[in-house]
Design an enzyme around this catalytic site. Structure first.
Site, PDB file in Angstrom:
ATOM      1  N   SER A   1       0.804  -1.237   0.000  1.00  0.00           N
ATOM      2  CA  SER A   1       0.000   0.000   0.000  1.00  0.00           C
ATOM      3  C   SER A   1       0.829   1.275   0.000  1.00  0.00           C
ATOM      4  O   SER A   1       0.448   2.273   0.605  1.00  0.00           O
ATOM      5  CB  SER A   1      -0.969   0.052   1.191  1.00  0.00           C
ATOM      6  OG  SER A   1      -1.747  -1.099   1.222  1.00  0.00           O
TER       7      SER A   1
ATOM      8  N   ASP B   1      -5.233  -1.234 -10.202  1.00  0.00           N
ATOM      9  CA  ASP B   1      -4.171  -0.331 -10.658  1.00  0.00           C
ATOM     10  C   ASP B   1      -4.281  -0.040 -12.159  1.00  0.00           C
ATOM     11  O   ASP B   1      -3.865   1.026 -12.617  1.00  0.00           O
ATOM     12  CB  ASP B   1      -2.786  -0.908 -10.353  1.00  0.00           C
ATOM     13  CG  ASP B   1      -2.314  -0.515  -8.953  1.00  0.00           C
ATOM     14  OD1 ASP B   1      -2.889   0.441  -8.393  1.00  0.00           O
ATOM     15  OD2 ASP B   1      -1.394  -1.151  -8.431  1.00  0.00           O
TER      16      ASP B   1
ATOM     17  N   LYS C   1      13.286   7.412   9.741  1.00  0.00           N
ATOM     18  CA  LYS C   1      14.168   6.252   9.874  1.00  0.00           C
ATOM     19  C   LYS C   1      14.474   5.614   8.517  1.00  0.00           C
ATOM     20  O   LYS C   1      13.554   5.303   7.748  1.00  0.00           O
ATOM     21  CB  LYS C   1      13.506   5.215  10.792  1.00  0.00           C
ATOM     22  CG  LYS C   1      13.433   5.688  12.240  1.00  0.00           C
ATOM     23  CD  LYS C   1      14.854   5.806  12.763  1.00  0.00           C
ATOM     24  CE  LYS C   1      14.936   6.174  14.219  1.00  0.00           C
ATOM     25  NZ  LYS C   1      16.331   6.475  14.596  1.00  0.00           N
TER      26      LYS C   1
ATOM     27  N   CYS D   1     -25.150  -0.851 -13.406  1.00  0.00           N
ATOM     28  CA  CYS D   1     -25.221  -2.317 -13.446  1.00  0.00           C
ATOM     29  C   CYS D   1     -26.273  -2.833 -12.456  1.00  0.00           C
ATOM     30  O   CYS D   1     -27.453  -2.662 -12.699  1.00  0.00           O
ATOM     31  CB  CYS D   1     -23.835  -2.915 -13.237  1.00  0.00           C
ATOM     32  SG  CYS D   1     -23.706  -4.516 -14.071  1.00  0.00           S
TER      33      CYS D   1
ATOM     34  N   GLN E   1     -30.383  -2.418 -12.488  1.00  0.00           N
ATOM     35  CA  GLN E   1     -31.333  -3.532 -12.376  1.00  0.00           C
ATOM     36  C   GLN E   1     -32.290  -3.295 -11.210  1.00  0.00           C
ATOM     37  O   GLN E   1     -33.495  -3.570 -11.312  1.00  0.00           O
ATOM     38  CB  GLN E   1     -30.566  -4.853 -12.199  1.00  0.00           C
ATOM     39  CG  GLN E   1     -29.685  -5.197 -13.409  1.00  0.00           C
ATOM     40  CD  GLN E   1     -28.831  -6.450 -13.203  1.00  0.00           C
ATOM     41  OE1 GLN E   1     -28.770  -7.016 -12.115  1.00  0.00           O
ATOM     42  NE2 GLN E   1     -28.147  -6.880 -14.262  1.00  0.00           N
TER      43      GLN E   1
ATOM     44  N   ARG F   1     -24.140 -10.873 -15.609  1.00  0.00           N
ATOM     45  CA  ARG F   1     -24.765 -12.102 -16.131  1.00  0.00           C
ATOM     46  C   ARG F   1     -26.256 -11.917 -16.382  1.00  0.00           C
ATOM     47  O   ARG F   1     -26.869 -12.680 -17.107  1.00  0.00           O
ATOM     48  CB  ARG F   1     -24.637 -13.240 -15.110  1.00  0.00           C
ATOM     49  CG  ARG F   1     -23.235 -13.704 -14.861  1.00  0.00           C
ATOM     50  CD  ARG F   1     -23.199 -14.938 -13.958  1.00  0.00           C
ATOM     51  NE  ARG F   1     -21.913 -15.029 -13.288  1.00  0.00           N
ATOM     52  CZ  ARG F   1     -20.810 -15.503 -13.868  1.00  0.00           C
ATOM     53  NH1 ARG F   1     -20.844 -15.954 -15.086  1.00  0.00           N
ATOM     54  NH2 ARG F   1     -19.671 -15.521 -13.203  1.00  0.00           N
TER      55      ARG F   1
ATOM     56  N   HIS G   1     -20.621  -0.202 -17.324  1.00  0.00           N
ATOM     57  CA  HIS G   1     -19.837   0.497 -16.293  1.00  0.00           C
ATOM     58  C   HIS G   1     -19.136   1.718 -16.886  1.00  0.00           C
ATOM     59  O   HIS G   1     -17.966   1.619 -17.286  1.00  0.00           O
ATOM     60  CB  HIS G   1     -18.788  -0.441 -15.708  1.00  0.00           C
ATOM     61  CG  HIS G   1     -19.368  -1.561 -14.917  1.00  0.00           C
ATOM     62  ND1 HIS G   1     -19.470  -1.527 -13.543  1.00  0.00           N
ATOM     63  CD2 HIS G   1     -19.906  -2.745 -15.308  1.00  0.00           C
ATOM     64  CE1 HIS G   1     -20.032  -2.647 -13.114  1.00  0.00           C
ATOM     65  NE2 HIS G   1     -20.313  -3.406 -14.168  1.00  0.00           N
TER      66      HIS G   1
ATOM     67  N   GLU H   1     -17.908   4.132 -15.379  1.00  0.00           N
ATOM     68  CA  GLU H   1     -16.792   4.577 -14.520  1.00  0.00           C
ATOM     69  C   GLU H   1     -15.440   4.086 -15.023  1.00  0.00           C
ATOM     70  O   GLU H   1     -14.418   4.731 -14.806  1.00  0.00           O
ATOM     71  CB  GLU H   1     -17.029   4.142 -13.066  1.00  0.00           C
ATOM     72  CG  GLU H   1     -16.907   2.647 -12.752  1.00  0.00           C
ATOM     73  CD  GLU H   1     -18.184   1.839 -13.007  1.00  0.00           C
ATOM     74  OE1 GLU H   1     -19.036   2.294 -13.795  1.00  0.00           O
ATOM     75  OE2 GLU H   1     -18.311   0.732 -12.433  1.00  0.00           O
TER      76      GLU H   1
HETATM   77  N1  GLN Z   1     -25.171  -9.088 -10.391  1.00  0.00           N
HETATM   78  C1  GLN Z   1     -25.622  -8.425 -11.567  1.00  0.00           C
HETATM   79  C2  GLN Z   1     -25.380  -9.258 -12.813  1.00  0.00           C
HETATM   80  O1  GLN Z   1     -24.566 -10.153 -12.795  1.00  0.00           O
HETATM   81  C3  GLN Z   1     -24.973  -7.068 -11.712  1.00  0.00           C
HETATM   82  C4  GLN Z   1     -23.497  -7.133 -11.922  1.00  0.00           C
HETATM   83  C5  GLN Z   1     -22.801  -5.832 -11.653  1.00  0.00           C
HETATM   84  O2  GLN Z   1     -23.333  -4.944 -10.996  1.00  0.00           O
HETATM   85  N2  GLN Z   1     -21.574  -5.704 -12.110  1.00  0.00           N
HETATM   86  O3  GLN Z   1     -25.984  -9.033 -13.819  1.00  0.00           O
END
Ligand code: GLN
Length: 537
Positions: A16, A73, A190, A384, A388, A465, A510, A512
């Site tokens: 870390s 990373d 140190k 994600c 849902q 999934r 995603h 992000e």
């Molecule tokens: N568990 C959900 C899926 O598999 C959402 C996955 C997630 O948020 N990355 O579809």
């Protein structure tokens, strides 16, 4: 053979210390000098990739365009360099062994006894040079995970020793990152732990060329001289890495300390041009001089560990700077939320993000939070699993399907508004089998998403999934929750949004993962803008 130069970054004393940030900062500086640089990480654990790791163990799993589930990373590398990484940029011991064992089964070792040296180390060396041999880079920075002296890091350290010998000292630099602790009782910094860890490295036949010393206090000239003398490095190769207020300051701090110059000099590369950091500095200026502070709630089940949602937190920093707003992210544990206490937890927020996740722990809390912000017209962003849950909430509370659920949480639900994707139905192995990586998506003209992206066809990264069950789409849409982004090949709903709300968007992918310092993600930027407008109301 391309004349690629290699930089190896090892860590000593403790984990870390921020090897990833130092590596990314160096790459950033070299890139800003016009060199083509990339970073790869070699992790000593036996999992084939971090995809099966619980975020509590190892933080977020970062996903690349080519669908690799990687160490977080790599997220830093992309955010600092503004270029995509791939499967080749992250290798684990598990993957190395898997590949060697497969070769053994194919008989490729011709009857030889397969051993750590040379077979494992050869495999490591081959992979260490994969990106370099592509000819696409002037420099490859290789971060070795773990701490020097660990049993599991030994084959990597040995591979670095061999490679340096094979490629020539003039083509390799070893940077050793260590800790220089401050003992408050003695009021002293140190150097002994650093001396010992350099010695451990030497026992493996590696002399560090550069020391990057993590410290909470400025290193005095005498400490620097002492470190240089006792650790066999040049005085100018003792680089201080002092705690920074933001990780994005680190490239500038490293430049001030001369890390890029020392590396160029060691590699015999010209040090003529100063790095062009104009855009980077402009970002930092905006980041550090916000005109407003806003509070955005982050609902998730791993909020105790900051690293679990690393890319989301960083995306907020990029989007905040783009809006000249400081985003104070308020972590809210999904298991703490109930329909009764949502007002208390959420009423002072200017926006809410419901995080990705797996499994049923905390999902009812997520659903309650979404109902609250939907009804109170507080900006909402679902990613994600968060998306849902927004679909489930809408089905339950607007369509009146009170037992609507995802088949991930309730296999017998009469209203499976979220269900397992067809392609997933016969899959049994958990590792690397999700729908992963970049997929195309077509946006509905005139939708909020279309207005934000300002283009019709986008590509975003995935890791899931389950999907929105298309059997419910017409009913959802008729009642105000519209699918405005669709996968053109599979018709899978990638984006849902509500028109009659200041900002309510859920995405199956995603975003992000694709936000970087120089290219903040448009969805995050627009969401933060909406939250800022909400705060101004
Ligand atoms: N568990 C959900 C899926 O598999 C959402 C996955 C997630 O948020 N990355 O579809």
């Amino acid at each position: 053979m391309p004349n690629t130069k290699y930089v190896f970054v090892t860590g000593g004393v403790t984990s870390s210390l921020g090897k990833g940030i130092v590596s990314a900062s160096l790459a950033n500086l070299l890139q800003a000098r016009g060199l083509k640089a990339t970073i790869q990480k070699f992790d000593p654990y036996i999992n084939v990739d971090p995809g099966t790791l619980n975020p509590y163990e190892h933080g977020e799993c970062f996903v690349t365009d080519d669908g690799a589930e990687t160490d977080l990373d790599l997220g830093h590398y992309e955010r600092f360099l503004n270029v995509c990484t791939s499967q080749a940029n992250n290798v684990t011991t598990g993957r190395i062994y898997q590949s060697v064992i497969e070769k053994e089964r194919r008989g490729e070792f011709l009857g030889k006894t397969v051993q750590v040296i040379p077979h494992i180390t050869n495999e490591i060396k081959e992979r260490m040079q994969l990106l370099g041999n592509s000819g696409a880079y002037d420099l490859v920075i290789t971060e070795i995970g773990g701490t020097v002296g660990d049993i599991e890091s030994l084959p990597y350290i040995e591979a670095v020793r061999q490679l340096r010998w094979e490629l020539g000292n003039e083509n390799c630099v070893v940077i050793h990152l260590t800790l220089v602790p401050y003992l408050s009782a003695a009021a002293e910094l140190k150097t002994k732990p650093t001396q010992h860890s350099v010695k451990t490295l030497m026992e493996s036949g590696i002399n560090a060329d550069v020391l990057v010393c993590r410290t909470e206090h400025e290193l005095s000239e005498s400490i620097r001289t002492k470190l240089a003398l006792f650790c066999n490095v040049k005085r100018e190769a003792v680089i201080q890495s002092i705690d920074a207020s933001t990780i994005y300051d680190v490239p500038l701090l490293m430049h001030k300390e001369g890390l890029d110059r020392v590396v160029l000099e060691k590699l015999g590369l010209p040090d003529i041009l100063e790095p062009d950091l104009t855009n980077w500095k402009a970002f930092l200026k905006r980041h550090k001089n916000p005109k407003q502070h806003i509070r955005i709630g982050l609902v998730g089940k791993y909020v105790e560990l900051q690293d679990s949602y690393k890319s989301i937190l960083e995306a907020f920093i990029h989007a905040g700077a783009a809006n000249e707003v400081a985003v104070d992210v308020i972590s809210i544990h999904s298991e703490d939320l109930t329909p009764e206490n949502c007002t208390g937890h959420l009423k002072d927020l200017h926006g809410l993000l419901v995080a990705p996740g797996f499994g049923s722990r905390g999902i009812e809390g997520k659903i309650s939070a979404i109902q609250y912000v939907r009804e109170q017209k507080i900006p909402f962003f679902g990613i994600c699993l968060g998306m849902q849950m927004a679909v489930i909430e809408y089905a339950r509370n607007v369509l009146g399907l009170s037992s609507a659920n995802s088949t991930e949480m309730d296999g017998d639900t009469p209203h499976p508004v979220i269900s397992l994707m067809d392609e997933q139905k016969d899959i049994e192995n958990k590792g690397g089998t999700m729908r992963l990586g970049a997929w195309d998506c077509t946006l509905t003209k005139g939708s909020r998403a279309h207005g934000i992206y300002k283009q019709e066809n986008i590509s975003e990264r995935h890791r899931h999934r389950y999907e929105v069950n298309n059997a419910y789409l017409a009913n959802l849409s008729k009642n105000g929750l519209k699918a405005t982004g669709i996968n053109p090949k599979t018709a899978l709903a990638e984006i849902v949004e509500i028109d009659a709300h200041p900002w309510f968007v859920g995405v199956q992918y995603h975003p992000e993962y694709k936000s970087t310092v120089l290219t903040p993600h448009p969805l995050f930027t627009d969401f933060v803008k909406a939250c800022s407008e909400y705060a101004n109301q």
